[in-house]
Structure formats: structure tokens, C-alpha cells
Design an enzyme around this catalytic site. Structure first.
Site, short mmCIF file in Angstrom:
data_model
loop_
_atom_site.label_atom_id
_atom_site.label_comp_id
_atom_site.label_asym_id
_atom_site.label_seq_id
_atom_site.Cartn_x
_atom_site.Cartn_y
_atom_site.Cartn_z
N LYS A 115 54.23 4.02 19.68
CA LYS A 115 52.80 4.88 20.78
C LYS A 115 52.50 5.15 22.04
O LYS A 115 51.69 6.13 22.29
CB LYS A 115 51.77 3.84 19.91
CG LYS A 115 51.29 3.31 18.40
CD LYS A 115 50.43 2.52 18.35
CE LYS A 115 50.26 3.00 16.47
NZ LYS A 115 49.78 1.51 15.64
N LYS A 135 55.60 8.49 8.77
CA LYS A 135 54.72 6.94 8.34
C LYS A 135 53.21 7.48 8.00
O LYS A 135 52.72 8.07 8.96
CB LYS A 135 55.16 5.93 8.86
CG LYS A 135 53.91 4.02 8.06
CD LYS A 135 53.86 3.34 8.42
CE LYS A 135 52.83 3.50 9.77
NZ LYS A 135 52.03 2.27 9.99
N LYS A 172 47.02 4.67 9.76
CA LYS A 172 45.68 4.94 10.32
C LYS A 172 44.91 5.30 11.20
O LYS A 172 43.76 6.12 11.43
CB LYS A 172 44.77 3.61 9.69
CG LYS A 172 45.38 2.46 10.59
CD LYS A 172 44.42 1.25 9.52
CE LYS A 172 44.94 0.03 9.34
NZ LYS A 172 45.91 -0.59 10.75
N1 AQP Z 1 52.76 3.81 5.69
C1 AQP Z 1 52.96 2.28 4.91
N2 AQP Z 1 53.65 2.09 3.96
C2 AQP Z 1 53.15 0.93 3.31
N3 AQP Z 1 52.64 -0.28 4.15
C3 AQP Z 1 52.38 0.39 5.43
N4 AQP Z 1 51.63 -0.40 6.44
C4 AQP Z 1 50.67 0.49 7.24
N5 AQP Z 1 51.11 1.78 7.13
C5 AQP Z 1 51.99 1.66 5.69
C6 AQP Z 1 51.07 -1.97 6.32
O1 AQP Z 1 49.46 -2.55 6.40
C7 AQP Z 1 49.80 -3.25 6.48
C8 AQP Z 1 48.46 -3.46 7.67
O2 AQP Z 1 49.27 -2.88 8.90
P1 AQP Z 1 48.46 -2.92 9.96
O3 AQP Z 1 46.92 -2.69 10.20
O4 AQP Z 1 49.14 -4.37 11.05
O5 AQP Z 1 48.98 -1.63 11.20
P2 AQP Z 1 50.35 -0.79 10.83
O6 AQP Z 1 50.88 -1.21 10.31
O7 AQP Z 1 50.57 -0.49 12.60
O8 AQP Z 1 49.41 0.88 10.39
P3 AQP Z 1 49.23 1.85 10.11
O9 AQP Z 1 48.33 2.06 9.27
O10 AQP Z 1 49.57 2.47 10.67
O11 AQP Z 1 48.00 1.09 11.03
P4 AQP Z 1 47.92 1.63 13.05
O12 AQP Z 1 48.88 3.36 12.43
O13 AQP Z 1 46.92 1.45 13.80
O14 AQP Z 1 49.12 1.05 13.45
C9 AQP Z 1 51.17 -4.37 7.78
O15 AQP Z 1 51.76 -4.64 6.81
C10 AQP Z 1 51.97 -2.73 7.41
O16 AQP Z 1 53.08 -2.77 7.52
#
Ligand code: AQP
Length: 330
Positions: free
Chosen positions: A111, A195, A198
Site C-alpha cells: 500500500k 489479489k 476492494k
Molecule cells: N482476494 C481475496 N481472496 C480471499 N480473501 C480475501 N480477503 C480480502 N481479499 C481477499 C479477506 O477478506 C477479509 C476482509 O479483508 P479486510 O477488510 O481486512 O481487508 P484486506 O484483507 O486488506 O482485503 P481487501 O479487500 O484487499 O481490502 P483493502 O483493499 O481495503 O486492503 C480478510 O480476511 C481478507 O483476508
């Protein structure tokens, strides 16, 4: 009863990755564990975010939790920002994790590398400290997460060793990350080596997407020039990702899914079957989500959840304060 804790941060519209890697898993634990599922809204502030979006997305995630089968009577659903113990324990725990280890975290490196150095907020650097506090306040035994969050749970485990050893007692319970066997890392449909994320949406399927959009996205997912439906993430990342999505949503192993498509030589036919499977899952899910939003129960769920979560969290906080030598009085 053992405890389970997890959460999602409302940084963007939830994706199929969030659903398969985390959301869909949560309900499996609520009968066996005392389950705490929260909305990590303080974590959402680590990247610039529109306040109105943050508010509405927070509500959406509560509705998604319930639509995914979390029962507010069995599971404690709450907002991180409603339980002040999260911020308080963060101030204490900051002294037990080190700059070196935080700067090695993959999520921080990913990030921050997309930002100008001067604009990298402290919060994104210290994110794993707040997350460790989230887990430790509830003495969680298990933490269901997707692959990308496992490293942060590992760091929490290091902190538990360090903290308990320093004070020579079992102050914190050792947490264990658990991830789905299939689908712990769903990849972008347009860049299947990255990956699905969001807050950096490229080739994402959003849980709120209309069915025709979801189908269109899957039908135009990037694949390779071959024609074999085979799991080979290095040479066929796009097909492997679609196969993973199909297997996860069918509750099958990758090998079982692969066998099903043996001999099929049309990517188009394969993609159509994957799209049907995704829609079979997401259409009723979205209907349940809309019903929850309409039912008006969200504020009540959060008020109850905050009460239950605060009770447990404050007990742990008090124990931690005493342990480190803060003067605790009635
Ligand atoms: N692509 C993915 N495949 C499987 N699991 C995923 N998770 C996120 N992306 C994938 C899992 O969703 C949960 C919530 O995620 P988070 O809100 O803590 O943020 P993150 O892990 O950083 O996921 P994002 O969607 O990529 O969010 P941003 O973009 O805000 O950083 C976690 O259990 C995560 O592993």
C-alpha cells in the site's frame, strides 16, 4: 467455550474475494465458538475515504454479515469504534511491536509503495498493532481470515510470546489464523496475478453488482491462449482463479473441480458455468442483504453488540493495565 474473532474493514465495496475468503466462512464458527465479528471502521481510516461512503458501507457490511448467516443472537456483531478499549489497548501494545517488523509487513509495503513517501499515514504503518489489539482483547483462539491477513495474525502471535514472556504469565491467549482450504486468495479477473482487492479495484466482482454485470465480468475474465481447464497458477493464472472460484462455491476440492471439466476445450463454456455458479450464490445472498437493510434492525444489532463486546474487551484491558503496572482503581 473457545472464542472466534474476525472482521472486515469498510474501505471499499465488498468483493467476491472478501466473500469467499472470509464472509462466507464466519457462520461456520458461531455454533462451536463464542463468536465476535466486527466492522473494522477505525482500520478504514488508514487510507483516505469519503465520510459518507464509510458510514453507508459500514451499514452495508452489517447487513452482509447477517445475510451470510451470522445470527446476532449467537454472534456478537459490533463496530470497532464503539468499543474504546480497541484504541486504549493500541496505545499500550505499540510499545511491544518494533518498527523493523512493521516495515516488513507485505500489506504495508504494497500500500505504501503506491503513495508518495511523505503522504504515507502513520496509521497504515501501525495497522498490525491495532489488529493485534482487536484479536487479543477477546482472547480469540481462532481468527478466520483470507491469505493476505495471515501475516498480521503471525505478528500477533509473536507479540503474545513477547508479552507473556516479559511478564512471565499467560496474559494473552495464543490466536490461530484459519483460512478456507479453497479460495483463501481470489485473484483479480483482469490481472489474475494480483489479489482481488476492494480498495484497489481492478477486475473485481462486487457483491452489490447486478447479475448481468457479474456475468459480463466473468465472461471477459483474462485467460491464456490454451484451451485446457487445468489448475496451474503459474502458467494459467486466469483459468486457475476461475476454477478456484467454482470449486470454493461448489464446496469441492480443486482436483474435484478439475475432473468435472476434464476434456472440455471451450473456455467460453467453462466461464458460463462459473458465472452460473457465482450467480446461484450471489443472487439470493443479495436478496437477503436487501431484506436486512429494509428490516431496520442494524442499529439495534450494533447497540447490543457494542454492549457485549465492551464487557469482554474492558475485562481484558483491565488485566493488561494491571500487568504492565498502570494503577487500576475502582
Ligand atoms: N482476494 C481475496 N481472496 C480471499 N480473501 C480475501 N480477503 C480480502 N481479499 C481477499 C479477506 O477478506 C477479509 C476482509 O479483508 P479486510 O477488510 O481486512 O481487508 P484486506 O484483507 O486488506 O482485503 P481487501 O479487500 O484487499 O481490502 P483493502 O483493499 O481495503 O486492503 C480478510 O480476511 C481478507 O483476508
Amino acid at each position: 467455550m473457545k472464542r472466534c474473532l474476525s472482521g472486515i474493514k469498510p474501505t471499499g465495496n465488498l468483493t467476491l474475494g472478501n466473500y469467499i475468503g472470509a464472509l462466507r466462512e464466519f457462520k461456520k464458527y458461531q455454533d462451536e465458538y463464542e463468536t465476535f465479528i466486527f466492522i473494522a471502521d477505525l482500520h478504514a481510516l488508514t487510507l483516505p475515504i469519503d465520510p459518507a461512503f464509510l458510514r453507508s458501507n459500514t451499514k452495508d457490511i452489517v447487513a452482509f454479515y447477517i445475510a451470510a448467516g451470522l445470527d446476532p443472537q449467537k454472534s456478537t456483531i459490533f463496530l470497532q469504534s464503539d468499543v474504546s478499549a480497541h484504541s486504549e489497548i493500541n496505545t499500550i501494545l505499540e510499545n511491544y511491536l518494533y518498527m523493523g517488523e512493521l516495515s516488513r509487513m507485505t500489506q504495508f509495503k504494497d500500500k505504501s509503495s503506491k503513495m508518495k513517501h511523505e503522504a504515507v499515514g502513520l496509521g497504515i504503518f501501525t495497522y498490525p498493532v491495532l489488529m493485534a489489539g482487536d484479536i487479543l482483547l477477546y482472547n480469540a483462539d481462532v481468527v478466520p481470515v483470507g491469505d493476505d491477513q495471515r501475516q498480521h495474525v503471525e505478528l500477533t502471535r509473536d507479540l503474545v510470546h513477547r508479552f507473556n514472556a516479559r511478564y512471565n504469565k499467560e496474559v494473552f491467549v495464543m490466536p490461530q489464523a484459519i483460512s478456507p482450504k479453497v479460495g483463501a486468495r481470489i485473484m483479480s479477473l483482469s490481472e489474475p496475478t494480483k489479489k482481488m482487492s476492494k480498495s484497489d479495484p481492478k477486475g473485481d466482482i462486487f457483491l452489490k453488482d447486478e447479475p448481468n454485470i457479474i456475468r459480463k465480468k466473468i465472461m471477459s475474465a483474462v485467460t491464456d491462449t490454451g484451451n485446457e481447464i487445468k489448475y496451474d497458477p503459474v502458467n494459467k493464472p486466469g483459468i486457475s482463479n476461475l476454477l478456484t472460484i467454482y470449486a470454493a462455491l461448489s464446496n469441492k476440492t480443486i482436483e474435484e473441480a478439475e475432473k468435472e471439466f476434464e476434456g472440455m476445450s471451450q473456455y467460453g463454456t467453462f466461464k458460463k458455468i462459473v458465472a452460473d455458479k457465482v450467480l446461484e450464490e450471489l443472487i439470493p445472498f443479495k436478496q437477503r442483504y436487501e431484506e436486512v437493510l429494509k428490516s431496520g434492525i442494524i442499529d439495534q444489532v450494533l447497540t447490543e453488540g457494542a454492549k457485549r463486546a465492551s464487557y469482554i474487551a474492558n475485562k481484558t484491558l483491565r488485566k493488561v493495565k494491571k500487568t504492565v503496572g498502570l494503577y487500576v482503581h475502582d
